[in-house]
Design a protein around this motif. Structure first.
Motif, mmCIF file in Angstrom:
data_model
loop_
_atom_site.group_PDB
_atom_site.id
_atom_site.type_symbol
_atom_site.label_atom_id
_atom_site.label_comp_id
_atom_site.label_asym_id
_atom_site.label_seq_id
_atom_site.Cartn_x
_atom_site.Cartn_y
_atom_site.Cartn_z
ATOM 1 N N ILE A 276 0.775 -1.294 0.091
ATOM 2 C CA ILE A 276 0.149 -0.074 -0.026
ATOM 3 C C ILE A 276 0.852 1.249 -0.175
ATOM 4 O O ILE A 276 0.526 2.340 -0.464
ATOM 5 C CB ILE A 276 -1.056 -0.004 1.089
ATOM 6 N N TYR A 277 2.107 1.213 0.670
ATOM 7 C CA TYR A 277 2.972 2.232 0.538
ATOM 8 C C TYR A 277 3.906 2.448 -0.672
ATOM 9 O O TYR A 277 4.139 3.375 -1.149
ATOM 10 C CB TYR A 277 3.968 2.295 1.628
ATOM 11 N N ALA A 278 4.354 1.180 -1.141
ATOM 12 C CA ALA A 278 5.207 1.279 -2.282
ATOM 13 C C ALA A 278 4.592 1.458 -3.663
ATOM 14 O O ALA A 278 5.077 1.987 -4.566
ATOM 15 C CB ALA A 278 5.794 -0.055 -2.291
ATOM 16 N N VAL A 279 3.332 0.992 -3.762
ATOM 17 C CA VAL A 279 2.698 1.089 -5.287
ATOM 18 C C VAL A 279 2.486 2.657 -5.701
ATOM 19 O O VAL A 279 2.762 2.893 -6.616
ATOM 20 C CB VAL A 279 1.414 0.267 -5.064
ATOM 21 N N PRO A 280 1.972 3.447 -4.762
ATOM 22 C CA PRO A 280 1.882 4.851 -5.365
ATOM 23 C C PRO A 280 3.208 5.453 -5.469
ATOM 24 O O PRO A 280 3.277 6.035 -6.594
ATOM 25 C CB PRO A 280 1.293 5.449 -3.936
ATOM 26 N N LEU A 281 4.254 5.080 -4.694
ATOM 27 C CA LEU A 281 5.525 5.436 -5.150
ATOM 28 C C LEU A 281 5.897 4.906 -6.378
ATOM 29 O O LEU A 281 6.520 5.903 -7.275
ATOM 30 C CB LEU A 281 6.784 5.323 -3.965
ATOM 31 N N ILE A 282 5.882 3.948 -6.789
ATOM 32 C CA ILE A 282 6.288 3.059 -8.105
ATOM 33 C C ILE A 282 5.409 3.830 -8.854
ATOM 34 O O ILE A 282 6.114 4.161 -10.069
ATOM 35 C CB ILE A 282 6.330 1.690 -8.007
ATOM 36 N N VAL A 283 4.385 3.719 -9.040
ATOM 37 C CA VAL A 283 3.238 4.282 -10.142
ATOM 38 C C VAL A 283 3.689 5.784 -10.485
ATOM 39 O O VAL A 283 3.801 6.154 -11.561
ATOM 40 C CB VAL A 283 1.814 4.128 -9.749
ATOM 41 N N ALA A 284 3.804 6.624 -9.399
ATOM 42 C CA ALA A 284 4.253 7.918 -9.704
ATOM 43 C C ALA A 284 5.571 8.071 -10.203
ATOM 44 O O ALA A 284 5.683 9.077 -11.556
ATOM 45 C CB ALA A 284 4.105 8.732 -8.226
ATOM 46 N N GLY A 285 6.490 7.427 -9.968
ATOM 47 C CA GLY A 285 7.667 7.465 -10.332
ATOM 48 C C GLY A 285 7.820 7.104 -11.937
ATOM 49 O O GLY A 285 8.285 7.622 -12.810
ATOM 50 N N VAL A 286 7.118 5.839 -12.228
ATOM 51 C CA VAL A 286 7.162 5.429 -13.653
ATOM 52 C C VAL A 286 6.596 6.529 -14.392
ATOM 53 O O VAL A 286 6.771 6.609 -15.595
ATOM 54 C CB VAL A 286 6.368 4.016 -13.741
ATOM 55 N N ALA A 287 5.256 6.979 -13.994
ATOM 56 C CA ALA A 287 4.707 8.106 -14.887
ATOM 57 C C ALA A 287 5.368 9.361 -14.782
ATOM 58 O O ALA A 287 5.256 9.748 -16.055
ATOM 59 C CB ALA A 287 3.218 8.402 -13.858
ATOM 60 N N LEU A 288 6.273 9.788 -14.102
ATOM 61 C CA LEU A 288 7.079 11.037 -14.267
ATOM 62 C C LEU A 288 8.261 10.691 -15.228
ATOM 63 O O LEU A 288 8.462 11.470 -16.102
ATOM 64 C CB LEU A 288 7.686 11.214 -12.846
ATOM 65 N N VAL A 289 8.698 9.217 -15.083
ATOM 66 C CA VAL A 289 9.783 9.192 -16.195
ATOM 67 C C VAL A 289 9.223 9.107 -17.356
ATOM 68 O O VAL A 289 9.801 9.603 -18.509
ATOM 69 C CB VAL A 289 10.483 7.599 -15.793
ATOM 70 N N SER A 290 7.978 8.346 -17.668
ATOM 71 C CA SER A 290 7.370 8.276 -19.035
ATOM 72 C C SER A 290 6.852 9.830 -19.448
ATOM 73 O O SER A 290 7.005 9.867 -20.679
ATOM 74 C CB SER A 290 6.049 7.601 -19.003
#
Length: 301
Positions: A276-290
């Motif tokens: 629940i803590y990791a997924v928002p960080l990962i999704v936000a990170g991948v979205a910014l990279v893309s």
């Protein structure tokens, strides 16, 4: 026609990512059915290589064999297929399909860092911020996994090495793409080299290529995985050519979107600790990279 070409990379990305997510969960089912990881992977890759060779013969798109293409096939086969997939297939029974599916989401970040180091990409504060966020998510996920009672530390660490190999493969295949060769030609060559590596590994001590007998399930699973690999790697090279290494590396993110919910809802896995803590960080990170990558392309255009 122009519109369809514009959306072709996204369509290829989604289709290939779905196959990747399905493969992660199929590996879980194969492990529960008692299939040795090497045997399951080796026969699936061998079957996929034969399918793509037949397609190449029919289309007359077989690759030329020279020093450059042989080098390309061997290196790409190890980092993209044999090494990385053997890690993931072996790790699924130990750490779960959902954790492996999440790990496969990290290649975009590692690919971007590698592209920066090799000066294939220019620095972008937006993309760098995405890398920091996603790596923070990876750290959270790893800390929760390692703090669990009887945590399989070796398999957790080994699983996190898989995305490194995939990122190396993303960059290598783009930078060393043999001139004049098509995606249809390179895919079977890479799979044949990977199949040879995996079949040779079966001769090593403590490894086996034997499939369980007495039931048709192991052979059915290998047949389904063979079809998934054939489609996945044929589309992968096409996506590589039209989308580039960073877009290609988003495959893991699409695979995670498919693989994690499927592992939890269909296979009854317990969600990884800290999800629940990791997924928002990962999704936000991948979205910014893309997003940063798309902005750079628009500016360049």
């Amino acid at each position: 026609m122009q519109t369809s070409r514009r959306f072709l990379p996204i369509i290829l990305l989604i289709a290939t990512g779905i196959m990747l997510g399905a493969s992660t969960n199929l590996a879980k089912i194969a492990g529960d059915a008692g299939l040795p990881p090497l045997a399951y992977l080796a026969w699936s890759i061998t079957g996929a290589a034969l399918i793509l060779l037949v397609v190449g013969v029919v289309r007359q798109t077989l690759p030329s064999l020279n020093a450059r293409t042989v080098e390309y096939f061997l290196v790409a086969a190890f980092v993209t297929v044999a090494g990385s997939n053997l890690i993931f297939v072996s790790a699924v029974p130990k750490v779960g399909a959902s954790f492996v599916a999440l790990a496969i989401a990290f290649p975009p970040l590692l690919t971007y860092l590698g592209a920066l180091a090799l000066r294939v990409e220019r620095f972008s504060a937006l993309r760098a911020g995405g890398v920091v966020l996603a790596l923070a998510g990876a750290v959270v996920l790893a800390v929760f996994q390692l703090s669990a009672p009887d945590a399989p530390v070796f398999w957790i660490v080994l699983t996190m090495c898989g995305p490194v190999l995939l990122a190396i493969g993303n960059l290598y295949r783009t930078l060393r793409w043999p001139e004049g060769e098509t995606a249809d030609a390179l895919a079977p060559g890479m799979l044949v080299a990977a199949a040879a590596m995996l079949l040779l590994a079966g001769a090593l001590p403590n490894f086996t290529l034997a499939l369980p007998t007495g039931t048709a399930l192991p052979y059915l699973l290998v047949a389904v995985q063979t079809a998934l690999f054939a489609g996945q790697f044929l589309l992968l090279f096409t996506l590589q050519k039209v989308g580039g290494p960073v877009l290609l590396s988003l495959l893991g993110s699409v695979g995670a979107i498919v693989g994690v919910p499927a592992a939890i809802l269909l296979l009854g896995e317990t969600p990884p600790g800290g999800l629940i803590y990791a997924v928002p960080l990962i999704v936000a990170g991948v979205a910014l990279v893309s997003w940063g990558g798309m902005k750079q392309k628009r500016v360049a255009a």
